[in-house]
Motif scaffolding. Structure first.
Motif, PDB file in Angstrom:
ATOM      1  N   GLY A 176      -0.805   2.237  -5.532  1.00 31.65           N
ATOM      2  CA  GLY A 176       0.404   2.971  -5.681  1.00 31.65           C
ATOM      3  C   GLY A 176       0.419   3.559  -7.081  1.00 31.65           C
ATOM      4  O   GLY A 176      -0.667   3.633  -7.874  1.00 31.65           O
ATOM      5  N   GLU A 207      -0.145  12.766 -13.778  1.00 31.54           N
ATOM      6  CA  GLU A 207      -0.680  13.033 -12.432  1.00 31.54           C
ATOM      7  C   GLU A 207       0.389  13.794 -11.441  1.00 31.54           C
ATOM      8  O   GLU A 207       1.556  13.673 -11.759  1.00 31.54           O
ATOM      9  CB  GLU A 207      -0.838  11.482 -11.776  1.00 31.54           C
ATOM     10  CG  GLU A 207      -1.159  11.668 -10.358  1.00 31.54           C
ATOM     11  CD  GLU A 207      -1.142  10.269  -9.746  1.00 31.54           C
ATOM     12  OE1 GLU A 207      -0.274   9.404  -9.926  1.00 31.54           O
ATOM     13  OE2 GLU A 207      -2.518   9.967  -9.279  1.00 31.54           O
ATOM     14  N   SER A 261       0.781  -1.254  -0.041  1.00 29.80           N
ATOM     15  CA  SER A 261      -0.052   0.146   0.046  1.00 29.80           C
ATOM     16  C   SER A 261       0.989   1.298   0.145  1.00 29.80           C
ATOM     17  O   SER A 261       1.840   1.130   0.298  1.00 29.80           O
ATOM     18  CB  SER A 261      -0.896   0.036   1.319  1.00 29.80           C
ATOM     19  OG  SER A 261      -0.312  -0.035   2.313  1.00 29.80           O
ATOM     20  N   TRP A 296       1.538   5.804   0.688  1.00 30.03           N
ATOM     21  CA  TRP A 296       1.719   6.681   1.551  1.00 30.03           C
ATOM     22  C   TRP A 296       0.570   7.511   1.882  1.00 30.03           C
ATOM     23  O   TRP A 296       0.659   8.535   2.850  1.00 30.03           O
ATOM     24  CB  TRP A 296       3.098   7.230   1.410  1.00 30.03           C
ATOM     25  CG  TRP A 296       3.278   8.096   0.250  1.00 30.03           C
ATOM     26  CD1 TRP A 296       4.340   7.568  -0.811  1.00 30.03           C
ATOM     27  CD2 TRP A 296       2.723   9.021  -0.337  1.00 30.03           C
ATOM     28  NE1 TRP A 296       4.081   8.467  -1.921  1.00 30.03           N
ATOM     29  CE2 TRP A 296       3.255   9.377  -1.548  1.00 30.03           C
ATOM     30  CE3 TRP A 296       1.722  10.159   0.063  1.00 30.03           C
ATOM     31  CZ2 TRP A 296       3.048  10.471  -2.203  1.00 30.03           C
ATOM     32  CZ3 TRP A 296       1.330  11.057  -0.523  1.00 30.03           C
ATOM     33  CH2 TRP A 296       2.128  11.334  -1.951  1.00 30.03           C
ATOM     34  N   GLU A 356       7.125   2.517   3.037  1.00 33.84           N
ATOM     35  CA  GLU A 356       8.430   3.021   4.063  1.00 33.84           C
ATOM     36  C   GLU A 356       8.346   4.387   4.425  1.00 33.84           C
ATOM     37  O   GLU A 356       9.247   4.831   5.326  1.00 33.84           O
ATOM     38  CB  GLU A 356       9.630   2.696   3.171  1.00 33.84           C
ATOM     39  CG  GLU A 356       9.901   3.295   1.948  1.00 33.84           C
ATOM     40  CD  GLU A 356       9.283   2.808   0.859  1.00 33.84           C
ATOM     41  OE1 GLU A 356       8.470   1.962   0.942  1.00 33.84           O
ATOM     42  OE2 GLU A 356       9.942   3.072  -0.490  1.00 33.84           O
ATOM     43  N   LEU A 410      -4.309   2.131  -9.227  1.00 30.00           N
ATOM     44  CA  LEU A 410      -3.199   3.165  -9.550  1.00 30.00           C
ATOM     45  C   LEU A 410      -3.605   4.727  -9.495  1.00 30.00           C
ATOM     46  O   LEU A 410      -4.330   5.235  -8.989  1.00 30.00           O
ATOM     47  CB  LEU A 410      -2.548   2.428 -10.936  1.00 30.00           C
ATOM     48  CG  LEU A 410      -2.372   1.032 -11.117  1.00 30.00           C
ATOM     49  CD1 LEU A 410      -1.896   0.775 -12.404  1.00 30.00           C
ATOM     50  CD2 LEU A 410      -1.329   0.722 -10.043  1.00 30.00           C
TER      51      LEU A 410
HETATM   52  O1  TXE Z   1       3.470   4.892  -4.793  1.00 30.28           O
HETATM   53  P1  TXE Z   1       4.616   3.974  -5.059  1.00 30.28           P
HETATM   54  P2  TXE Z   1       3.235   6.119  -3.872  1.00 30.28           P
HETATM   55  C1  TXE Z   1      -1.524   6.410  -6.289  1.00 30.28           C
HETATM   56  C2  TXE Z   1      -1.336   7.845  -6.478  1.00 30.28           C
HETATM   57  C3  TXE Z   1       0.200   8.177  -6.789  1.00 30.28           C
HETATM   58  C4  TXE Z   1       0.813   6.931  -5.714  1.00 30.28           C
HETATM   59  C5  TXE Z   1       1.330   7.510  -4.472  1.00 30.28           C
HETATM   60  O2  TXE Z   1      -2.201   8.446  -7.555  1.00 30.28           O
HETATM   61  O3  TXE Z   1       0.426   7.781  -8.268  1.00 30.28           O
HETATM   62  O4  TXE Z   1      -0.274   6.093  -5.701  1.00 30.28           O
HETATM   63  O5  TXE Z   1       1.679   6.565  -3.757  1.00 30.28           O
HETATM   64  C6  TXE Z   1       6.040  -0.127  -2.925  1.00 30.28           C
HETATM   65  N1  TXE Z   1       7.606  -3.853  -6.222  1.00 30.28           N
HETATM   66  N2  TXE Z   1      -2.458   6.014  -5.570  1.00 30.28           N
HETATM   67  O6  TXE Z   1       4.263   7.204  -4.407  1.00 30.28           O
HETATM   68  O7  TXE Z   1       5.845   4.343  -5.205  1.00 30.28           O
HETATM   69  C7  TXE Z   1       6.166   1.101  -2.180  1.00 30.28           C
HETATM   70  O8  TXE Z   1       7.243   0.948  -1.261  1.00 30.28           O
HETATM   71  C8  TXE Z   1       6.985  -3.609  -5.234  1.00 30.28           C
HETATM   72  C9  TXE Z   1      -3.712   5.422  -6.412  1.00 30.28           C
HETATM   73  O9  TXE Z   1       3.587   5.278  -2.307  1.00 30.28           O
HETATM   74  O10 TXE Z   1       4.128   3.042  -6.424  1.00 30.28           O
HETATM   75  C10 TXE Z   1       4.680   1.229  -1.280  1.00 30.28           C
HETATM   76  O11 TXE Z   1       4.505   0.598  -0.659  1.00 30.28           O
HETATM   77  N3  TXE Z   1       6.486  -2.790  -4.519  1.00 30.28           N
HETATM   78  C11 TXE Z   1      -4.523   4.737  -5.362  1.00 30.28           C
HETATM   79  C12 TXE Z   1       3.890   1.154  -2.493  1.00 30.28           C
HETATM   80  O12 TXE Z   1       4.628   0.300  -3.661  1.00 30.28           O
HETATM   81  C13 TXE Z   1       6.906  -1.362  -4.763  1.00 30.28           C
HETATM   82  C14 TXE Z   1      -4.992   5.497  -4.128  1.00 30.28           C
HETATM   83  C15 TXE Z   1       3.299   2.336  -3.396  1.00 30.28           C
HETATM   84  O13 TXE Z   1       4.616   2.981  -3.893  1.00 30.28           O
HETATM   85  C16 TXE Z   1       7.999  -1.193  -5.584  1.00 30.28           C
HETATM   86  C17 TXE Z   1      -3.605   5.851  -3.429  1.00 30.28           C
HETATM   87  C18 TXE Z   1       8.211  -2.441  -6.548  1.00 30.28           C
HETATM   88  N4  TXE Z   1       9.084  -2.386  -7.315  1.00 30.28           N
HETATM   89  C19 TXE Z   1      -2.737   6.209  -4.241  1.00 30.28           C
HETATM   90  N5  TXE Z   1       8.278  -0.146  -5.767  1.00 30.28           N
HETATM   91  C20 TXE Z   1      -6.139   4.244  -5.962  1.00 30.28           C
HETATM   92  N6  TXE Z   1      -6.266   4.284  -7.202  1.00 30.28           N
HETATM   93  O14 TXE Z   1      -6.869   4.071  -5.071  1.00 30.28           O
HETATM   94  C21 TXE Z   1       7.449   0.526  -4.936  1.00 30.28           C
HETATM   95  N7  TXE Z   1       6.610  -0.408  -4.182  1.00 30.28           N
END
Ligand code: TXE
Length: 481
Positions: free
Chosen positions: A226, A384, A147, A149, A176, A249
Motif C-alpha cells: 500500500g 507519487e 492489500s 485497491w 475496503e 510501498l
Molecule cells: O494504499 P493504503 P492504497 C501503493 C501505491 C499507492 C498505494 C495505493 O503506490 O501508494 O499503494 O494503495 C489498509 N493500518 N502500492 O491507497 O491506503 C487499507 O485498508 C493497517 C505499492 O490502498 O495504504 C488497505 O487495505 N492497514 C505496491 C491497505 O492498507 C491500513 C503495489 C492499503 O491502503 C491502515 C500496489 C492502517 N493504519 C500499491 N490504513 C507495490 N510496491 O507493489 C490503511 N490500511
C-alpha cells in the motif's frame, strides 16, 4: 443490495458490530453493495480460528496443502469471467484488463506457490569430524496480509498463497474500496474444502481492521502492500512487537529512453507503462526521460498516440482506460495536475476529467495526461501521483539522467531503452531500484525477487523470497559421537 460477509473459521459472518460500509462502483459513481465495517472484535474471532487451525494445517503433508490450493486456483479459473467483471466493477478498470491480467495472475500466484512449496528445501552444513548442522524452515503461525485497491485479487493472492503454502494460517484484509473478489475468493476456498480457520478474510477500514491486525500480539508477521505513509504507520506499531514485516510501498519510477532505442517498441510499451490500469500500478513509469536527439520526435509521437486513447466505461471492449478507483483518488490526481501547472509545467494532452453519457455520467474518468517543462526536483516529479499522469523531460548525458532518475525518495522499478548492451548493464547497475526492465516493461517471472529500496519498501516478495519470509529458519547441530 448485496451485503458481503466476513469469512471467519470457515463461516460467512456478519460483523460483530452489525455495521456495514457502502461499496461504490467507480464507473458509475454509485453505491452497489455493502461490506462489513469490522472491528477488533472480528479480528479476535479470526485469530482464535487461525490459532485453532494452525496445528493441523502446518502438519498437513505439503502435497495435500498443495492439492487444496490448486483446487482453489482451478475454481477461480472456472469462474474467470465472473471474477473479471467483479474486479472491474469494484476497481473501475477495463474488463479486458481484469480478464487478461488481474484474474489470470491471481490463478498463477496460487498455483505457483502451491507447487513451489514442493521444491522448497533447506540446507545442511557438515563439520568434518565434529558433526552436522541442518536448517529447518518452519511456518511462523498466524500471519496478517493487508492489500491495496489497485490490483485487488492479484496482490491479495500474491501474499496469501506463499503464507498458506508454507503452512501458516492467515488473517487477510483486502482494501475496503475493492473487497468483492476477496469475498468471492472466500466462497471458492469454502468450496475447495480449505479447512476452517486456515484463511480468514475480514473486511473493513484500515484504521480499524488493518490496525487491529497490526496490533494483535498473536499475529507474528505482517505482509503489507500500500502507500508509503501507511507502511510507516504499520512499522511503528509492529517493530517494537518484533513482528516480521514485509512492506511493498509506493513508487515514482523513471523510464529512461536513449536515442539508440528501438523507437517503435519504446513508444508502444511506454504508452502501456504510463497508463495501464489508469496509471494505478506502483510499477508504472511516471517520469519519462528522453535523450535530446529524439526528444521532440518521441514526445510528439507519444502525445499523438495518447491523445487518441479511448477513456470509456469498463465493459467497453475498446476502453484503453476505465475509471479511477474513487472520487477522493480522482481529486488527488487532479490536484497534482494543478500543482504541475503551478510548478511551470505544460499539459501536452489530457489534464481534465471525462464525463460519459447515461448511467456512467457519474463515473470517475480522467484523460491520460502528459506534462513537460518541469524541473526534475519539483514536487510533481518527486511525489507519487498514482494516476494516468506522466511527465516527460529531455536529457543530454548518462550521468545527468541517472542523477535525475535517482533523485526521489522512492526506488521500486525502472525501465531503460537502449540497443547498447554495455550501456544497458551500466545504467541498470547504477539505478537505485529493486527492479529494472531493459527494453521491456512488466515482464514478470514469479521466481524473481519483487520489491523496492528506499521508501518503496522493506523486504522482497516472490519465489523462495516469499517462502523465506513466511517461515522461520532453525539451525540444529548434531555432534558426531
Ligand atoms: O494504499 P493504503 P492504497 C501503493 C501505491 C499507492 C498505494 C495505493 O503506490 O501508494 O499503494 O494503495 C489498509 N493500518 N502500492 O491507497 O491506503 C487499507 O485498508 C493497517 C505499492 O490502498 O495504504 C488497505 O487495505 N492497514 C505496491 C491497505 O492498507 C491500513 C503495489 C492499503 O491502503 C491502515 C500496489 C492502517 N493504519 C500499491 N490504513 C507495490 N510496491 O507493489 C490503511 N490500511
Amino acid at each position: 443490495m448485496k451485503e458481503i460477509k466476513n469469512y471467519i473459521n470457515g463461516k460467512f459472518l456478519a460483523p460483530v458490530s452489525g455495521d456495514y460500509l457502502d461499496n461504490i462502483d467507480p464507473s458509475r459513481g454509485k453505491v452497489y453493495s455493502k461490506i462489513p465495517n469490522s472491528t477488533k472484535a472480528d479480528i479476535d474471532l479470526a485469530v482464535d480460528a487461525a490459532e485453532n487451525a494452525f496445528p493441523a494445517w502446518s502438519n498437513m503433508p505439503k502435497d495435500e496443502r498443495s492439492a487444496i490450493m490448486v483446487k482453489i486456483a482451478d475454481l477461480i479459473e472456472a469462474r474467470m469471467d465472473e471474477f473479471a467483471h467483479a474486479e472491474s466493477l469494484d476497481n473501475g478498470k477495463p474488463v479486458s484488463l481484469a480478464n487478461h491480467v488481474d484474474i489470470p495472475r491471481a490463478v498463477s500466484n496460487i498455483k505457483f506457490f502451491a507447487t513451489a512449496i514442493l521444491h522448497y528445501a533447506a540446507e545442511s552444513h557438515y563439520m568434518e569430524g565434529v558433526g552436522i548442522n541442518y536448517t529447518l524452515r518452519k511456518p511462523i503461525g498466524v500471519v496478517g496480509c493487508i492489500s491495496p485497491w489497485n490490483l485487488p485479487l492479484y496482490l491479495f493472492t500474491w501474499k496469501i498463497a506463499p503464507a498458506l503454502a508454507a503452512g501458516n494460517c492467515v488473517i487477510a484484509k483486502p482494501s475496503e474500496i475493492t473487497p468483492m473478489t476477496a469475498f468471492m475468493l472466500s466462497e471458492v476456498c469454502a468450496e475447495a474444502g480449505l479447512p476452517a480457520g486456515v484463511l480468514n478474510i475480514v473486511h473493513g477500514l484500515g484504521q480499524n481492521v488493518g490496525d487491529a491486525i497490526t496490533r494483535d500480539p498473536k499475529i507474528k508477521a505482517i505482509s503489507f502492500t500500500g502507500g508509503t505513509s501507511t507502511g510507516a504507520t504499520i512499522a511503528k506499531i509492529a517493530a517494537p512487537m518484533f513482528k516480521k514485516l514485509s512492506l511493498e510501498l509506493g513508487g515514482k519510477n523513471p523510464n529512461i529512453i536513449f536515442a539508440d532505442c528501438d523507437f517503435k517498441k519504446a513508444l508502444s510499451t511506454t504508452i502501456r507503462s504510463s497508463f495501464a490500469n489508469q496509471g494505478q500500478i506502483c510499477l508504472c513509469g511516471s517520469r519519462i526521460f528522453v535523450e535530446r536527439p529524439i526528444y521532440e520526435k518521441f514526445r510528439d509521437a507519444f502525445v499523438e498516440k495518447v491523445s487518441q486513447s479511448k477513456v470509456s466505461y469498463p465493459e467497453d471492449p475498446e476502453a484503453k482506460l476505465g475509471a479511477l478507483v474513487s472520487e477522493p483518488h480522482l481529486e488527488k490526481v487532479l490536484s497534482y495536475i494543478a500543482l504541475a501547472k503551478e510548478e511551470g509545467g505544460t499539459v501536452l494532452t489530457g489534464g481534465e476529467r471525462v464525463f460519459l453519457e447515461g448511467e456512467y455520467a457519474g463515473g470517475y474518468y480522467l484523460r491520460p495526461t502528459i506534462i513537460e517543462g518541469l524541473a526534475f526536483d519539483c514536487r510533481t516529479n518527486q511525489e507519487e501521483i498514482f494516476g494516468p499522469v506522466v511527465t516527460i523531460t529531455p536529457f543530454d548525458t548518462e550521468e545527468e539522467v541517472l542523477m535525475m532518475a535517482n533523485s526521489t525518495e522512492y526506488g521500486l522499478a525502472a525501465t531503460v531503452w537502449t540497443e547498447n548492451l554495455s550501456r544497458a548493464h551500466r545504467v541498470a547497475d547504477e539505478i537505485h531500484s529493486g527492479i529494472v526492465w531493459v527494453n521491456a516493461w512488466l515482464v514478470r517471472d514469479l521466481r524473481t525477487p519483487f520489491g523496492g529500496v528506499k521508501n518503496s519498501g522493506v523486504g522482497r516478495e516472490g519465489g523462495f523470497e516469499a517462502l523465506n519470509f513466511f517461515t522461520e529458519p532453525k539451525n540444529v547441530f548434531i555432534a558426531k559421537g
